[in-house]
Design an enzyme around this catalytic site. Structure first.
Site, mmCIF file in Angstrom:
data_model
loop_
_atom_site.group_PDB
_atom_site.id
_atom_site.type_symbol
_atom_site.label_atom_id
_atom_site.label_comp_id
_atom_site.label_asym_id
_atom_site.label_seq_id
_atom_site.Cartn_x
_atom_site.Cartn_y
_atom_site.Cartn_z
ATOM 1 N N HIS A 53 0.847 -1.184 0.000
ATOM 2 C CA HIS A 53 0.000 0.000 0.000
ATOM 3 C C HIS A 53 0.891 1.247 0.000
ATOM 4 O O HIS A 53 2.110 1.150 0.185
ATOM 5 C CB HIS A 53 -0.928 -0.001 1.229
ATOM 6 C CG HIS A 53 -0.200 -0.026 2.526
ATOM 7 N ND1 HIS A 53 -0.074 -1.143 3.293
ATOM 8 C CD2 HIS A 53 0.484 0.951 3.180
ATOM 9 C CE1 HIS A 53 0.631 -0.872 4.376
ATOM 10 N NE2 HIS A 53 0.982 0.390 4.329
HETATM 11 C C1 T46 Z 1 2.949 0.778 6.875
HETATM 12 C C2 T46 Z 1 3.709 -0.471 7.081
HETATM 13 C C3 T46 Z 1 5.185 -0.245 7.196
HETATM 14 C C4 T46 Z 1 -4.339 -0.235 13.326
HETATM 15 O O1 T46 Z 1 -5.471 -0.441 13.815
HETATM 16 N N1 T46 Z 1 -3.573 0.779 13.817
HETATM 17 C C5 T46 Z 1 -2.333 1.054 13.307
HETATM 18 O O2 T46 Z 1 -1.671 1.998 13.773
HETATM 19 C C6 T46 Z 1 -1.835 0.217 12.250
HETATM 20 C C7 T46 Z 1 -0.449 0.492 11.658
HETATM 21 C C8 T46 Z 1 -2.610 -0.796 11.781
HETATM 22 N N2 T46 Z 1 -3.843 -1.015 12.310
HETATM 23 C C9 T46 Z 1 -4.643 -2.155 11.839
HETATM 24 C C10 T46 Z 1 -5.062 -2.067 10.376
HETATM 25 C C11 T46 Z 1 -5.135 -3.526 9.970
HETATM 26 O O3 T46 Z 1 -6.395 -4.049 10.310
HETATM 27 O O4 T46 Z 1 -3.829 -3.315 11.929
HETATM 28 C C12 T46 Z 1 -4.077 -4.195 10.856
HETATM 29 C C13 T46 Z 1 -2.776 -4.511 10.113
HETATM 30 O O5 T46 Z 1 -2.352 -3.351 9.385
HETATM 31 P P1 T46 Z 1 -1.762 -3.438 7.904
HETATM 32 O O6 T46 Z 1 -2.379 -4.558 7.184
HETATM 33 O O7 T46 Z 1 -1.887 -2.084 7.287
HETATM 34 O O8 T46 Z 1 -0.235 -3.780 8.227
HETATM 35 P P2 T46 Z 1 1.021 -3.727 7.247
HETATM 36 O O9 T46 Z 1 2.106 -4.435 7.932
HETATM 37 O O10 T46 Z 1 0.662 -4.168 5.875
HETATM 38 O O11 T46 Z 1 1.392 -2.151 7.151
HETATM 39 C C14 T46 Z 1 1.846 -1.460 8.296
HETATM 40 C C15 T46 Z 1 1.155 -0.096 8.407
HETATM 41 O O12 T46 Z 1 -0.268 -0.275 8.407
HETATM 42 C C16 T46 Z 1 1.517 0.817 7.273
HETATM 43 O O13 T46 Z 1 1.120 2.137 7.568
HETATM 44 O O14 T46 Z 1 3.434 1.693 6.248
HETATM 45 O O15 T46 Z 1 3.258 -1.247 8.201
#
Ligand code: T46
Length: 140
Positions: A53
């Site tokens: 993303h």
């Molecule tokens: C990024 C990379 C490096 C939250 O509720 N609060 C938060 O602060 C974050 C970061 C995530 N979430 C929830 C959203 C999703 O349901 O946690 C779940 C996993 O997040 P995501 O699928 O976006 O995780 P990554 O590892 O793909 O991405 C993360 C960050 O979201 C993103 O901003 O830049 O790490």
């Protein structure tokens, strides 16, 4: 216009003595923005990548405080790969940069400092939507 991909590594200066090393991270000092949020990931797997993303506004610094992983960064024109292998280094990721995280070691602890609180509306999770937005931003 994004002529150079807005993602680069920053070296931190550890304070070390016989007891070990300490790295201090301070908003607007050695971190180029006010820190509004910190999150970290554990229990990561080498076979399971994350990310895929971009963010419309958010700026972040990613630090492997333990272990290592590989980032792929893409601004719609340029693509680059960065390995994070030391807790003395942070990866600055500007807004409108597509990111993927791969090849986590099993002991990897990936910590991220963010310029804003969590907002799902700031995410672009479809690569073609990202490409099209990035190319519009470039023209304006
Ligand atoms: C990024 C990379 C490096 C939250 O509720 N609060 C938060 O602060 C974050 C970061 C995530 N979430 C929830 C959203 C999703 O349901 O946690 C779940 C996993 O997040 P995501 O699928 O976006 O995780 P990554 O590892 O793909 O991405 C993360 C960050 O979201 C993103 O901003 O830049 O790490």
């Amino acid at each position: 216009m994004h002529s150079v991909l807005s993602a680069e590594t920053i070296e931190f200066q550890p304070i070390g003595d016989v007891r070990g090393e300490l790295v201090a991270l301070e908003g607007k000092r050695n971190i180029p923005f006010e820190i509004k949020r910190v999150y970290y990931m554990t229990g990561l797997s080498p076979e399971i990548p994350r990310g895929f993303h971009a963010h419309r506004k958010l700026e972040q610094i990613a630090i492997c405080v333990m272990g290592s992983c590989r980032f792929i960064l893409d601004d719609g024109r340029f693509r680059k790969e960065v390995w994070l292998r030391t807790s003395r280094q942070g990866l600055y990721i500007g807004n409108m940069v597509w990111r993927e995280m791969h090849d986590f070691t099993r002991d990897c602890v990936l910590m991220v400092l963010a310029s804003e609180v969590y907002d799902e509306a700031d995410y672009i999770r479809d690569y073609e939507v990202f490409r099209s937005q990035a190319s519009k931003d470039e023209k304006s």
